[in-house]
Motif scaffolding. Structure first.
Motif, PDB file in Angstrom:
ATOM      1  N   ALA A  15      -6.980  -8.042   7.511  1.00  0.00           N
ATOM      2  CA  ALA A  15      -5.593  -8.510   7.378  1.00  0.00           C
ATOM      3  C   ALA A  15      -5.202  -8.666   5.905  1.00  0.00           C
ATOM      4  O   ALA A  15      -4.162  -8.177   5.467  1.00  0.00           O
ATOM      5  CB  ALA A  15      -5.421  -9.834   8.110  1.00  0.00           C
ATOM      6  N   HIS A  16      -6.016  -9.386   5.156  1.00  0.00           N
ATOM      7  CA  HIS A  16      -5.732  -9.688   3.748  1.00  0.00           C
ATOM      8  C   HIS A  16      -7.062  -9.797   3.006  1.00  0.00           C
ATOM      9  O   HIS A  16      -8.121  -9.762   3.632  1.00  0.00           O
ATOM     10  CB  HIS A  16      -4.961 -11.014   3.606  1.00  0.00           C
ATOM     11  CG  HIS A  16      -3.696 -11.050   4.391  1.00  0.00           C
ATOM     12  ND1 HIS A  16      -2.530 -10.459   3.961  1.00  0.00           N
ATOM     13  CD2 HIS A  16      -3.422 -11.571   5.618  1.00  0.00           C
ATOM     14  CE1 HIS A  16      -1.585 -10.619   4.860  1.00  0.00           C
ATOM     15  NE2 HIS A  16      -2.096 -11.290   5.884  1.00  0.00           N
ATOM     16  N   CYS A  30      -4.134 -11.053  -3.009  1.00  0.00           N
ATOM     17  CA  CYS A  30      -4.554 -10.211  -1.894  1.00  0.00           C
ATOM     18  C   CYS A  30      -4.482  -8.763  -2.369  1.00  0.00           C
ATOM     19  O   CYS A  30      -3.585  -8.401  -3.126  1.00  0.00           O
ATOM     20  CB  CYS A  30      -3.611 -10.444  -0.722  1.00  0.00           C
ATOM     21  SG  CYS A  30      -3.756  -9.231   0.601  1.00  0.00           S
ATOM     22  N   VAL A  76      -4.764  -6.176  -0.003  1.00  0.00           N
ATOM     23  CA  VAL A  76      -4.283  -5.340   1.102  1.00  0.00           C
ATOM     24  C   VAL A  76      -2.775  -5.178   0.901  1.00  0.00           C
ATOM     25  O   VAL A  76      -2.074  -6.181   0.748  1.00  0.00           O
ATOM     26  CB  VAL A  76      -4.581  -5.996   2.467  1.00  0.00           C
ATOM     27  CG1 VAL A  76      -3.932  -5.209   3.601  1.00  0.00           C
ATOM     28  CG2 VAL A  76      -6.076  -6.104   2.688  1.00  0.00           C
ATOM     29  N   CYS A 125       0.134  -5.589   1.979  1.00  0.00           N
ATOM     30  CA  CYS A 125       0.672  -6.199   3.197  1.00  0.00           C
ATOM     31  C   CYS A 125       2.161  -6.542   3.075  1.00  0.00           C
ATOM     32  O   CYS A 125       2.714  -7.181   3.960  1.00  0.00           O
ATOM     33  CB  CYS A 125      -0.127  -7.458   3.529  1.00  0.00           C
ATOM     34  SG  CYS A 125      -0.104  -8.670   2.203  1.00  0.00           S
ATOM     35  N   MET A 153       3.579  -9.554  -2.103  1.00  0.00           N
ATOM     36  CA  MET A 153       2.419  -9.168  -2.924  1.00  0.00           C
ATOM     37  C   MET A 153       2.640  -9.506  -4.397  1.00  0.00           C
ATOM     38  O   MET A 153       1.687  -9.579  -5.180  1.00  0.00           O
ATOM     39  CB  MET A 153       2.141  -7.667  -2.782  1.00  0.00           C
ATOM     40  CG  MET A 153       1.538  -7.292  -1.450  1.00  0.00           C
ATOM     41  SD  MET A 153      -0.135  -7.951  -1.244  1.00  0.00           S
ATOM     42  CE  MET A 153      -1.081  -6.738  -2.174  1.00  0.00           C
ATOM     43  N   MET A 167       1.272 -14.043  -1.612  1.00  0.00           N
ATOM     44  CA  MET A 167       0.003 -13.302  -1.586  1.00  0.00           C
ATOM     45  C   MET A 167      -0.736 -13.357  -2.918  1.00  0.00           C
ATOM     46  O   MET A 167      -1.595 -12.513  -3.176  1.00  0.00           O
ATOM     47  CB  MET A 167       0.244 -11.851  -1.152  1.00  0.00           C
ATOM     48  CG  MET A 167       0.324 -11.693   0.351  1.00  0.00           C
ATOM     49  SD  MET A 167      -1.283 -11.942   1.155  1.00  0.00           S
ATOM     50  CE  MET A 167      -0.834 -13.029   2.498  1.00  0.00           C
TER      51      MET A 167
HETATM   52 CU   LIG Z   1      -2.116  -9.769   2.027  1.00  0.00          CU
END
Ligand SMILES: [Cu+2]
Length: 243
Positions: free
Chosen positions: A158-159, A213, A215, A217, A229, A235
């Motif tokens: 997920a992250h 993070c 990922v 996302c 992000m 994030m």
């Molecule tokens: Cu993330």
């Protein structure tokens, strides 16, 4: 009446007022100055306090670890960006705070618990599935010790919780996005679908260490790398390591 009595040599100001032109200018300038100061104060107060910093450093006993619990959610559900993915931090008093900024004591072991409530997907970069920089180079996911999360299996990743300057990377295994008890708004509750990820690391010396993070996302943003992000409090954040 306000001001000094009008002297006979002073030209009439036309308005019938007893206050001279320079007096009125001074009042207007003064009021404008007060208004400007209020605006600047409000903006600075907002910038300083939003998002807040959770204090894990004050009153810390030397040699004792810090225990920190955070959560990841698929949509925060409130504030200016209710649909954005986000992290939240549990304050020492147990309240969830929408922030990613922490004061931490230097050279101290931090025991981190992450309650992960978001769905996952296969990683574009498999390297991000490797755990690095934690004690033992591993994490415990729902009771199982792991040093790699294979994002092509199960619910994917997920992250991540990553601190590049400290070499820390923790991929967070996702939950099933069609779970009946999937959490739709924060703060999520442990009765909702989640994974519990625990690990430890040791803080370095005094400094500000960015974490984020990795990922992509940020759904709806270019390559998923915009929006949450790029926004502190969602994030990414800072480990503010203090003496
Ligand atoms: Cu993330």
């Amino acid at each position: 009446m306000l001001g000094a009595p009008k002297r006979s040599s002073e030209p009439a100001n036309g308005g019938g007022s007893q206050v001279s032109r320079s007096g009125r200018a001074a009042i207007v300038l003064g009021l404008a100055g007060v208004a400007l100061a209020l605006v600047i104060f409000t903006v600075m107060a907002f910038l300083r306090s939003n998002p807040p910093t959770v204090d894990f450093a004050s009153g810390h006993q030397a040699g004792q670890p810090v225990n920190m619990t955070i959560q990841t959610v698929g949509s925060i559900g409130f504030g200016p960006h209710p649909t954005w993915v986000s992290y939240l931090t549990k304050e020492p008093d147990g309240q969830w705070s929408h922030t990613t900024l922490w004061d931490l004591p230097a050279h101290t072991k931090v025991n981190v618990t992450i309650d992960e409530y978001d769905s996952g997907s296969p990683l574009r970069n498999q390297q991000i599935g490797r755990v690095t920089g934690t004690d033992g180079g591993s994490v415990v996911v729902n009771g199982q010790t792991k040093s790699v999360i294979n994002s092509n299996a199960g619910n994917g990743v997920a992250h991540t919780f990553s601190v590049p300057a400290l070499g820390i990377n923790v991929p967070l295994y996702g939950v099933n996005g069609s779970a009946k008890n999937f959490c739709n708004s924060a703060p999520c509750d442990t009765s909702e679908a989640h994974n519990v990820i625990t690990f430890s690391f040791t803080t370095p010396g005094v400094g500000q260490y960015h974490w984020q993070c990795f990922v992509p996302c940020g759904l709806g943003f270019l390559y998923g790398n915009g929006g949450p992000m790029q926004t502190i409090g969602y994030m990414g954040g800072f480990l503010k390591v203090v003496d």
